[in-house]
Design a protein around this motif. Structure first.
Motif, PDB file in Angstrom:
ATOM      1  N   ILE A  16       0.870  -1.190   0.000  1.00 59.74           N
ATOM      2  CA  ILE A  16       0.000   0.000   0.000  1.00 59.74           C
ATOM      3  C   ILE A  16       0.896   1.226   0.000  1.00 59.74           C
ATOM      4  O   ILE A  16       1.329   1.707   1.047  1.00 59.74           O
ATOM      5  CB  ILE A  16      -0.935   0.014   1.218  1.00 59.74           C
ATOM      6  CG1 ILE A  16      -1.729  -1.294   1.285  1.00 59.74           C
ATOM      7  CG2 ILE A  16      -1.896   1.192   1.160  1.00 59.74           C
ATOM      8  CD1 ILE A  16      -2.591  -1.428   2.522  1.00 59.74           C
ATOM      9  N   THR A  17       1.168   1.773  -1.175  1.00 52.68           N
ATOM     10  CA  THR A  17       2.107   2.884  -1.265  1.00 52.68           C
ATOM     11  C   THR A  17       1.541   4.170  -0.672  1.00 52.68           C
ATOM     12  O   THR A  17       2.286   5.085  -0.372  1.00 52.68           O
ATOM     13  CB  THR A  17       2.498   3.145  -2.727  1.00 52.68           C
ATOM     14  OG1 THR A  17       1.314   3.372  -3.501  1.00 52.68           O
ATOM     15  CG2 THR A  17       3.250   1.970  -3.308  1.00 52.68           C
ATOM     16  N   ALA A  18       0.224   4.241  -0.489  1.00 52.06           N
ATOM     17  CA  ALA A  18      -0.358   5.458   0.063  1.00 52.06           C
ATOM     18  C   ALA A  18       0.103   5.700   1.496  1.00 52.06           C
ATOM     19  O   ALA A  18       0.064   6.819   1.991  1.00 52.06           O
ATOM     20  CB  ALA A  18      -1.881   5.377   0.017  1.00 52.06           C
ATOM     21  N   CYS A  19       0.534   4.648   2.170  1.00 55.82           N
ATOM     22  CA  CYS A  19       0.992   4.787   3.547  1.00 55.82           C
ATOM     23  C   CYS A  19       2.461   5.203   3.614  1.00 55.82           C
ATOM     24  O   CYS A  19       2.972   5.450   4.697  1.00 55.82           O
ATOM     25  CB  CYS A  19       0.818   3.461   4.285  1.00 55.82           C
ATOM     26  SG  CYS A  19      -0.919   2.964   4.486  1.00 55.82           S
ATOM     27  N   GLN A  20       3.105   5.288   2.457  1.00 59.74           N
ATOM     28  CA  GLN A  20       4.520   5.618   2.431  1.00 59.74           C
ATOM     29  C   GLN A  20       4.691   7.087   2.075  1.00 59.74           C
ATOM     30  O   GLN A  20       4.141   7.564   1.089  1.00 59.74           O
ATOM     31  CB  GLN A  20       5.252   4.759   1.386  1.00 59.74           C
ATOM     32  CG  GLN A  20       6.728   5.056   1.262  1.00 59.74           C
ATOM     33  CD  GLN A  20       7.498   4.577   2.470  1.00 59.74           C
ATOM     34  OE1 GLN A  20       7.182   3.570   3.056  1.00 59.74           O
ATOM     35  NE2 GLN A  20       8.512   5.325   2.857  1.00 59.74           N
ATOM     36  N   THR A  21       5.426   7.838   2.871  1.00 62.36           N
ATOM     37  CA  THR A  21       5.691   9.235   2.567  1.00 62.36           C
ATOM     38  C   THR A  21       6.724   9.321   1.464  1.00 62.36           C
ATOM     39  O   THR A  21       7.806   8.764   1.565  1.00 62.36           O
ATOM     40  CB  THR A  21       6.209   9.975   3.806  1.00 62.36           C
ATOM     41  OG1 THR A  21       5.226   9.870   4.838  1.00 62.36           O
ATOM     42  CG2 THR A  21       6.459  11.440   3.504  1.00 62.36           C
ATOM     43  N   LEU A 146      11.318  16.377  -9.172  1.00 56.83           N
ATOM     44  CA  LEU A 146      11.190  14.943  -9.404  1.00 56.83           C
ATOM     45  C   LEU A 146      11.050  14.239  -8.063  1.00 56.83           C
ATOM     46  O   LEU A 146      11.893  14.410  -7.187  1.00 56.83           O
ATOM     47  CB  LEU A 146      12.418  14.427 -10.153  1.00 56.83           C
ATOM     48  CG  LEU A 146      12.418  12.970 -10.575  1.00 56.83           C
ATOM     49  CD1 LEU A 146      11.236  12.667 -11.472  1.00 56.83           C
ATOM     50  CD2 LEU A 146      13.712  12.643 -11.307  1.00 56.83           C
ATOM     51  N   THR A 147       9.996  13.489  -7.882  1.00 55.86           N
ATOM     52  CA  THR A 147       9.735  12.831  -6.611  1.00 55.86           C
ATOM     53  C   THR A 147      10.177  11.380  -6.660  1.00 55.86           C
ATOM     54  O   THR A 147       9.707  10.612  -7.490  1.00 55.86           O
ATOM     55  CB  THR A 147       8.236  12.900  -6.256  1.00 55.86           C
ATOM     56  OG1 THR A 147       7.833  14.264  -6.192  1.00 55.86           O
ATOM     57  CG2 THR A 147       7.970  12.238  -4.915  1.00 55.86           C
ATOM     58  N   LEU A 148      11.088  11.045  -5.796  1.00 54.97           N
ATOM     59  CA  LEU A 148      11.572   9.668  -5.688  1.00 54.97           C
ATOM     60  C   LEU A 148      10.749   8.959  -4.626  1.00 54.97           C
ATOM     61  O   LEU A 148      10.722   9.384  -3.474  1.00 54.97           O
ATOM     62  CB  LEU A 148      13.046   9.673  -5.301  1.00 54.97           C
ATOM     63  CG  LEU A 148      13.748   8.327  -5.233  1.00 54.97           C
ATOM     64  CD1 LEU A 148      13.861   7.715  -6.613  1.00 54.97           C
ATOM     65  CD2 LEU A 148      15.129   8.485  -4.625  1.00 54.97           C
ATOM     66  N   SER A 149      10.072   7.902  -5.009  1.00 50.71           N
ATOM     67  CA  SER A 149       9.170   7.219  -4.093  1.00 50.71           C
ATOM     68  C   SER A 149       9.676   5.830  -3.753  1.00 50.71           C
ATOM     69  O   SER A 149      10.129   5.086  -4.636  1.00 50.71           O
ATOM     70  CB  SER A 149       7.765   7.097  -4.710  1.00 50.71           C
ATOM     71  OG  SER A 149       7.220   8.365  -4.976  1.00 50.71           O
ATOM     72  N   HIS A 150       9.586   5.485  -2.491  1.00 54.17           N
ATOM     73  CA  HIS A 150       9.923   4.133  -2.059  1.00 54.17           C
ATOM     74  C   HIS A 150       8.886   3.148  -2.586  1.00 54.17           C
ATOM     75  O   HIS A 150       7.686   3.387  -2.505  1.00 54.17           O
ATOM     76  CB  HIS A 150       9.935   4.049  -0.533  1.00 54.17           C
ATOM     77  CG  HIS A 150      11.163   4.607   0.095  1.00 54.17           C
ATOM     78  ND1 HIS A 150      12.396   4.005  -0.012  1.00 54.17           N
ATOM     79  CD2 HIS A 150      11.358   5.710   0.840  1.00 54.17           C
ATOM     80  CE1 HIS A 150      13.292   4.710   0.644  1.00 54.17           C
ATOM     81  NE2 HIS A 150      12.688   5.745   1.162  1.00 54.17           N
ATOM     82  N   ASN A 191       2.426   7.323 -10.287  1.00 54.60           N
ATOM     83  CA  ASN A 191       1.705   7.140  -9.026  1.00 54.60           C
ATOM     84  C   ASN A 191       2.453   6.280  -8.015  1.00 54.60           C
ATOM     85  O   ASN A 191       1.935   5.993  -6.947  1.00 54.60           O
ATOM     86  CB  ASN A 191       0.336   6.496  -9.302  1.00 54.60           C
ATOM     87  CG  ASN A 191      -0.543   7.351 -10.183  1.00 54.60           C
ATOM     88  OD1 ASN A 191      -0.815   8.494  -9.861  1.00 54.60           O
ATOM     89  ND2 ASN A 191      -0.964   6.797 -11.320  1.00 54.60           N
ATOM     90  N   ALA A 192       3.673   5.879  -8.369  1.00 57.38           N
ATOM     91  CA  ALA A 192       4.473   5.002  -7.494  1.00 57.38           C
ATOM     92  C   ALA A 192       3.674   3.773  -7.079  1.00 57.38           C
ATOM     93  O   ALA A 192       3.601   3.413  -5.906  1.00 57.38           O
ATOM     94  CB  ALA A 192       4.961   5.764  -6.270  1.00 57.38           C
ATOM     95  N   LYS A 193       3.090   3.115  -8.069  1.00 55.05           N
ATOM     96  CA  LYS A 193       2.221   1.973  -7.811  1.00 55.05           C
ATOM     97  C   LYS A 193       2.817   0.707  -8.427  1.00 55.05           C
ATOM     98  O   LYS A 193       3.284   0.718  -9.564  1.00 55.05           O
ATOM     99  CB  LYS A 193       0.835   2.227  -8.397  1.00 55.05           C
ATOM    100  CG  LYS A 193      -0.163   1.106  -8.132  1.00 55.05           C
ATOM    101  CD  LYS A 193      -1.519   1.443  -8.731  1.00 55.05           C
ATOM    102  CE  LYS A 193      -2.514   0.305  -8.508  1.00 55.05           C
ATOM    103  NZ  LYS A 193      -3.844   0.621  -9.108  1.00 55.05           N
TER     104      LYS A 193
END
Length: 217
Positions: A16-21, A146-150, A191-193
């Motif tokens: 659930i990437t929504a829980c990741q900042t 540019l947003t780097l997402s875990h 969307n980092a999905k």
């Protein structure tokens, strides 16, 4: 290998990437329009040893490479004065928008970004090995943010024994549902999905060094 506690740091897919900042970095084009400059803040590709102030340093690692619009970059050129900053060159000029994934996977194409979570992971003291924690980014213009997402989460837990001299060879982490924890995942960089592919698995095997003896502390 005996210590007060044995610390396991396993990496698994983030369901659930929504829980990741999300953590951000700036994208800056070089003079040849084929260089992306990436500055890490709270994100990391590997975890250094804790310093005297109890802080873990964050940095790029030698040999790190990105996939930019499916193209493999050259190895990171790390800033000697600040290893949280690195330049990544690609063979051709960057055409925006760009989708970036780390680390590079041979399954990645210009139309489909792929990351791989190792199904077998090797013990790294108080940390995890380089390339174990996939991330992604997306930018529409060179001057944009540019947003780097875990795309990964770290499972860090202590293990001890009730008896002296117990040798631990491996730890197997298995999902109780159909949730996939390792293998290949398609990435929606905007969307980092993550979407599990047919090559994804619901378990991770964590391998420990030979004669890894647990403590009873």
């Amino acid at each position: 290998m005996r210590g007060s506690l044995s610390i396991i740091c396993a990496i698994v897919a983030l369901a659930i990437t929504a829980c990741q900042t999300d953590k951000g970095f700036d994208s800056v084009l070089g003079s040849n329009s084929n260089t992306i400059t990436v500055s890490l803040e709270q994100t990391r590709t590997s975890l250094g040893s804790k310093n005297d102030n109890g802080i873990y340093p964050v940095y790029w690692s030698e040999g790190d490479r990105l996939a930019v619009n499916g193209v493999l970059s050259e190895e990171a050129q790390i800033d000697e004065s600040n290893s949280s900053i690195a330049n990544f060159k690609v063979e051709s000029s960057l055409t925006y928008p760009i989708s970036v994934v780390y680390p590079y996977s041979t399954s990645t194409t210009a139309d489909k970004a792929i990351v791989e979570f190792p199904a077998e992971q090797i013990y790294t003291e108080n940390s995890f090995a380089d390339g174990y924690a996939p991330m992604c980014g997306y930018a529409t213009t060179p001057s944009g943010r540019l947003t780097l997402s875990h795309l990964a989460t770290t499972l860090r837990f202590p293990v001890k024994s009730t008896l002296e001299g117990v040798v631990l060879e491996k730890v197997v982490i298995t999902s109780n549902s159909d949730t996939k924890l390792s293998g290949e995942f398609a990435v929606d960089c905007t969307n980092a999905k993550l979407t599990a592919t047919q090559s994804a698995h619901n378990s991770v095997t964590y391998l420990l060094p030979a004669n890894y003896t647990l403590s009873t502390s």
